[in-house]
Enzyme design. Structure first.
Site, PDB file in Angstrom:
ATOM      1  N   TYR A  95       0.910  -1.220  -0.012  1.00  0.00           N
ATOM      2  CA  TYR A  95      -0.060  -0.060   0.003  1.00  0.00           C
ATOM      3  C   TYR A  95       0.880   1.315  -0.097  1.00  0.00           C
ATOM      4  CZ  TYR A  95      -4.215   2.180   1.128  1.00  0.00           C
ATOM      5  OH  TYR A  95      -5.618   3.232   1.262  1.00  0.00           O
ATOM      6  N   SER A 190       1.335  -7.798   1.633  1.00  0.00           N
ATOM      7  CA  SER A 190       0.279  -6.892   2.154  1.00  0.00           C
ATOM      8  C   SER A 190      -0.802  -6.408   1.086  1.00  0.00           C
ATOM      9  CB  SER A 190       0.972  -5.536   2.733  1.00  0.00           C
ATOM     10  OG  SER A 190       0.245  -4.780   3.447  1.00  0.00           O
ATOM     11  N   GLN A 191      -0.947  -5.250   0.516  1.00  0.00           N
ATOM     12  CA  GLN A 191      -1.707  -4.925  -0.683  1.00  0.00           C
ATOM     13  C   GLN A 191      -1.438  -5.862  -1.787  1.00  0.00           C
ATOM     14  OE1 GLN A 191      -3.105  -0.801  -2.734  1.00  0.00           O
ATOM     15  NE2 GLN A 191      -0.742  -1.383  -3.174  1.00  0.00           N
ATOM     16  N   ASP A 280       0.996  -8.870  14.054  1.00  0.00           N
ATOM     17  CA  ASP A 280       0.669  -7.819  12.661  1.00  0.00           C
ATOM     18  C   ASP A 280      -0.531  -7.025  12.992  1.00  0.00           C
ATOM     19  OD1 ASP A 280       0.009  -6.264  10.418  1.00  0.00           O
ATOM     20  OD2 ASP A 280       0.447  -8.476   9.267  1.00  0.00           O
ATOM     21  N   HIS A 310       3.991  -6.513  10.836  1.00  0.00           N
ATOM     22  CA  HIS A 310       3.609  -6.538   9.604  1.00  0.00           C
ATOM     23  C   HIS A 310       4.811  -6.886   8.408  1.00  0.00           C
ATOM     24  CE1 HIS A 310       0.756  -6.069   6.287  1.00  0.00           C
ATOM     25  NE2 HIS A 310       1.325  -4.871   5.695  1.00  0.00           N
TER      26      HIS A 310
END
Length: 329
Positions: A95, A190-191, A280, A310
């Site tokens: 992101y 992640s994203q 996370d 994360h």
């Protein structure tokens, strides 16, 4: 840093009810058909990139994405392998980041793969070295970021465009010289992990099979529950939006259901290696397990990092991804 979610045994059994649009498959079939039509007159173009890196051949790829919009990517491969059809790893980014500079991401190519890094439209100023792909489509007023961008209707949502870009990228990669179209894997963190899940399901349905799917600490899964329990990160954009637009709760969740990684995971059949970190505070572990537990793949693994946030497993997990992928080539 404390554990941020349920105990591991409960996470392994976690199967939430996620809103399921009745027309989900038709929505995406129509979206991809529209993107193909919009980009029908535009072929992917590669040009040599300027970089001090000499051990790799790096190309600047421009391809037609959603709406035929030009989207950028880097294509890297070991130098001197232009006459070989190599396996491919397509990577999607976290992101706020962009594709960065040519030669900045070298690990996959140095491991012997053609490595393709997609720029994420409209992003590239949150971390890293920038991006080169604007998002020319507007949105209704929304809180900063992309989670609530176009949340008034599925056709307008930001991730409709990004997920379509990802599918169109795989189609473009299949036309490039020196790639083995039968050995394409998708990955991202992640994203990028959430984009990986969406792209994998849509590519398998509309383009062709994949050799592996490698989502790392995947975001964009189980959106409604993720927003309810996240203590940091982009899910809070939706919470902020709904704190202002108090009467839009059902409309928001009905819209983002079209982009939920749980639904895409159900449709994936390729071998899959997930990762999750139990400390996370950006991607609640339950949301990753919601997608993993729904996964359609018979060949699947999840790496659990109990004491990481994360960042997940970092380079150690990348080594595990390489081994998993090589075992299935």
């Amino acid at each position: 840093m404390p554990l941020t979610d349920l105990p591991l045994d409960q996470l392994r059994a976690y199967r939430p009810e996620v809103r399921r649009p009745a027309d989900l498959d038709a929505f995406w079939a129509d979206t991809i058909a529209e993107a193909r039509a919009a980009g029908a007159g535009t072929a992917p173009v590669t040009t040599p990139a300027e970089t001090p890196v000499t051990a790799l051949d790096v190309q600047d790829l421009t391809f037609p994405g959603f709406g035929g919009d030009p989207v950028r990517a880097w294509v890297s491969r070991p130098a001197g392998t232009a006459d070989q059809d190599l396996p491919v790893v397509v990577e999607f980014l976290g992101y706020g980041g962009g594709r960065g500079l040519p030669g900045e991401r070298v690990s996959w190519a140095l491991a012997g793969f053609v490595h393709v890094v997609m720029d994420t439209r409209g992003q590239g100023s949150g971390w890293g070295s920038g991006g080169d792909t604007p998002d020319p489509h507007g949105s209704v007023p929304h809180v900063g970021g992309w989670m609530a961008s176009g949340v008034d209707a599925p056709a307008n949502h930001y991730y409709r465009r990004v997920f379509t870009d990802a599918v169109r990228l795989v189609e473009a990669v299949r036309t490039l010289p020196g790639v083995d179209v039968d050995r394409i894997a998708l990955t991202g963190g992640s994203q990028g992990g959430g984009i990986t899940l969406a792209a994998a399901a849509l590519v398998e349905a509309h383009v062709g099979p994949l050799v592996a799917v490698l989502p790392d600490v995947a975001f964009l899964c189980d959106w409604e529950h993720g927003t309810a329990v996240a203590v940091g990160g982009p899910y809070l954009e939706l919470a902020t939006h709904l704190s202002v637009h108090r009467d839009d709760v059902d409309r928001v969740w009905d819209t983002v259901a079209y982009f939920d990684g749980v639904h895409f995971a159900e449709r994936i059949s390729a071998p899959a290696l997930f990762s999750v970190a139990l400390m996370d505070d950006v991607v609640p572990p339950r949301t990753t397990f919601a997608a993993y537990n729904a996964l359609g793949s018979a060949d699947r693994e999840i790496a659990v990092y109990p004491y990481n946030g994360h960042e997940g497993g970092g380079f150690r997990h990348w080594e595990r991804q390489v081994a998993f992928l090589r075992d299935r080539l």
